[in-house]
Write a protein that holds these residues in place. Structure first.
Motif, PDB file in Angstrom:
ATOM      1  N   HIS A 202       0.815  -1.218   0.000  1.00 28.71           N
ATOM      2  CA  HIS A 202       0.000   0.000   0.000  1.00 28.71           C
ATOM      3  C   HIS A 202       0.851   1.270   0.000  1.00 28.71           C
ATOM      4  N   LYS A 203       2.090   1.134  -0.397  1.00 26.03           N
ATOM      5  CA  LYS A 203       3.002   2.279  -0.438  1.00 26.03           C
ATOM      6  C   LYS A 203       2.475   3.359  -1.382  1.00 26.03           C
ATOM      7  N   LEU A 204       1.947   2.978  -2.527  1.00 27.50           N
ATOM      8  CA  LEU A 204       1.430   3.965  -3.484  1.00 27.50           C
ATOM      9  C   LEU A 204       0.238   4.744  -2.932  1.00 27.50           C
ATOM     10  N   MET A 205      -0.424   4.165  -1.923  1.00 23.77           N
ATOM     11  CA  MET A 205      -1.558   4.829  -1.289  1.00 23.77           C
ATOM     12  C   MET A 205      -1.112   5.652  -0.084  1.00 23.77           C
ATOM     13  N   ALA A 206       0.198   5.834   0.043  1.00 22.29           N
ATOM     14  CA  ALA A 206       0.807   6.630   1.123  1.00 22.29           C
ATOM     15  C   ALA A 206       0.629   5.996   2.490  1.00 22.29           C
ATOM     16  N   MET A 207       0.619   4.668   2.546  1.00 20.03           N
ATOM     17  CA  MET A 207       0.618   4.005   3.851  1.00 20.03           C
ATOM     18  C   MET A 207       2.054   4.032   4.346  1.00 20.03           C
ATOM     19  N   ALA A 208       2.355   5.088   5.090  1.00 19.34           N
ATOM     20  CA  ALA A 208       3.715   5.347   5.573  1.00 19.34           C
ATOM     21  C   ALA A 208       3.643   5.955   6.964  1.00 19.34           C
TER      22      ALA A 208
ATOM     23  N   ALA B 134       7.252  10.403  -1.726  1.00 18.21           N
ATOM     24  CA  ALA B 134       5.911  10.979  -1.878  1.00 18.21           C
ATOM     25  C   ALA B 134       5.552  11.219  -3.341  1.00 18.21           C
ATOM     26  N   LYS B 135       6.533  11.409  -4.194  1.00 17.03           N
ATOM     27  CA  LYS B 135       6.261  11.600  -5.622  1.00 17.03           C
ATOM     28  C   LYS B 135       5.697  10.343  -6.273  1.00 17.03           C
ATOM     29  N   THR B 136       5.853   9.195  -5.626  1.00 15.53           N
ATOM     30  CA  THR B 136       5.318   7.938  -6.154  1.00 15.53           C
ATOM     31  C   THR B 136       3.900   7.663  -5.670  1.00 15.53           C
TER      32      THR B 136
ATOM     33  N   MET C  57      -2.235   8.861  -4.076  1.00 15.22           N
ATOM     34  CA  MET C  57      -3.231   9.539  -3.242  1.00 15.22           C
ATOM     35  C   MET C  57      -2.572   9.918  -1.923  1.00 15.22           C
ATOM     36  N   ASN C  58      -3.231  10.756  -1.164  1.00 17.07           N
ATOM     37  CA  ASN C  58      -2.719  11.178   0.152  1.00 17.07           C
ATOM     38  C   ASN C  58      -1.279  11.675   0.065  1.00 17.07           C
ATOM     39  N   LYS C  59      -0.983  12.455  -0.945  1.00 14.16           N
ATOM     40  CA  LYS C  59       0.394  12.869  -1.240  1.00 14.16           C
ATOM     41  C   LYS C  59       1.061  13.661  -0.113  1.00 14.16           C
TER      42      LYS C  59
ATOM     43  N   LEU D 183       2.704  11.724   4.368  1.00 15.09           N
ATOM     44  CA  LEU D 183       4.033  11.490   4.923  1.00 15.09           C
ATOM     45  C   LEU D 183       4.665  12.806   5.375  1.00 15.09           C
ATOM     46  N   ALA D 184       4.494  13.864   4.606  1.00 22.67           N
ATOM     47  CA  ALA D 184       5.046  15.165   4.977  1.00 22.67           C
ATOM     48  C   ALA D 184       4.452  15.654   6.296  1.00 22.67           C
ATOM     49  N   LYS D 185       3.158  15.411   6.505  1.00 17.28           N
ATOM     50  CA  LYS D 185       2.505  15.816   7.755  1.00 17.28           C
ATOM     51  C   LYS D 185       3.085  15.045   8.952  1.00 17.28           C
ATOM     52  N   ALA D 186       3.321  13.766   8.767  1.00 19.82           N
ATOM     53  CA  ALA D 186       3.900  12.960   9.849  1.00 19.82           C
ATOM     54  C   ALA D 186       5.330  13.418  10.124  1.00 19.82           C
ATOM     55  N   LEU D 187       6.083  13.630   9.064  1.00 17.09           N
ATOM     56  CA  LEU D 187       7.489  14.045   9.210  1.00 17.09           C
ATOM     57  C   LEU D 187       7.623  15.441   9.797  1.00 17.09           C
ATOM     58  N   ALA D 188       6.632  16.295   9.581  1.00 11.91           N
ATOM     59  CA  ALA D 188       6.676  17.661  10.119  1.00 11.91           C
ATOM     60  C   ALA D 188       6.640  17.667  11.648  1.00 11.91           C
ATOM     61  N   GLN D 189       6.232  16.572  12.263  1.00 16.66           N
ATOM     62  CA  GLN D 189       6.182  16.490  13.720  1.00 16.66           C
ATOM     63  C   GLN D 189       7.553  16.196  14.336  1.00 16.66           C
TER      64      GLN D 189
END
Length: 139
Positions: A93-99, A121-123, A126-128, A131-137
């Motif tokens: 589910h990586k393409l679906m941004a399950m990260a 994230a370029k790959t 959806m939900n592009k 990951l950036a939101k999680a990493l921003a923490q």
């Protein structure tokens, strides 16, 4: 004797944290909950099967750390002894941004983690921004 007591004290303070692998969660479909976790060096993270057909595989780890790759549909635990930021995905589910993101102690490799996460994230189809939101923490 002192060394044994010190080791016992360190292992007694190590904690276990849980991350659920879910089809649906508070952040939408195909998610890890929580998507961001900050833990202490030496703590353990247990990936818990909430729904079928998920795994967890590290795609970014700090220098000197060992990446992990859990088997499909199996709960497993990983002890994180290296300080820094870890980024992981569910392979199918990586393409679906399950990260997700785990910060262990100080975010020593945050800049590198952000660069690699931007590429990943370029790959996503959806939900592009997930990951950036999680990493921003991470700090």
């Amino acid at each position: 004797m002192i060394v044994a007591l010190t080791l016992a004290a360190v292992s007694a303070t190590a904690a276990e944290h849980q991350v659920k692998m879910l089809n649906n969660g508070k952040d939408g479909t195909m998610v890890f909950e929580p998507s961001f976790l900050k833990i202490a060096k030496g703590d353990t993270v247990k990936f818990v099967k909430g729904d079928p057909s998920h795994n967890s595989a590290a795609v970014v780890v700090p220098a000197g750390a060992t990446a992990w790759k859990g088997k499909m549909d199996e709960e497993f635990s990983v002890k994180l002894d290296q300080e820094g930021v870890y980024v992981y995905v569910c392979d199918p589910h990586k393409l679906m941004a399950m990260a997700g993101v785990i910060q262990v102690g100080k975010a020593t490799n945050l800049d590198d983690a952000k660069k690699e996460s931007d590429k990943l994230a370029k790959t996503f189809v959806m939900n592009k921004d997930r990951l950036a939101k999680a990493l921003a923490q991470a700090q």
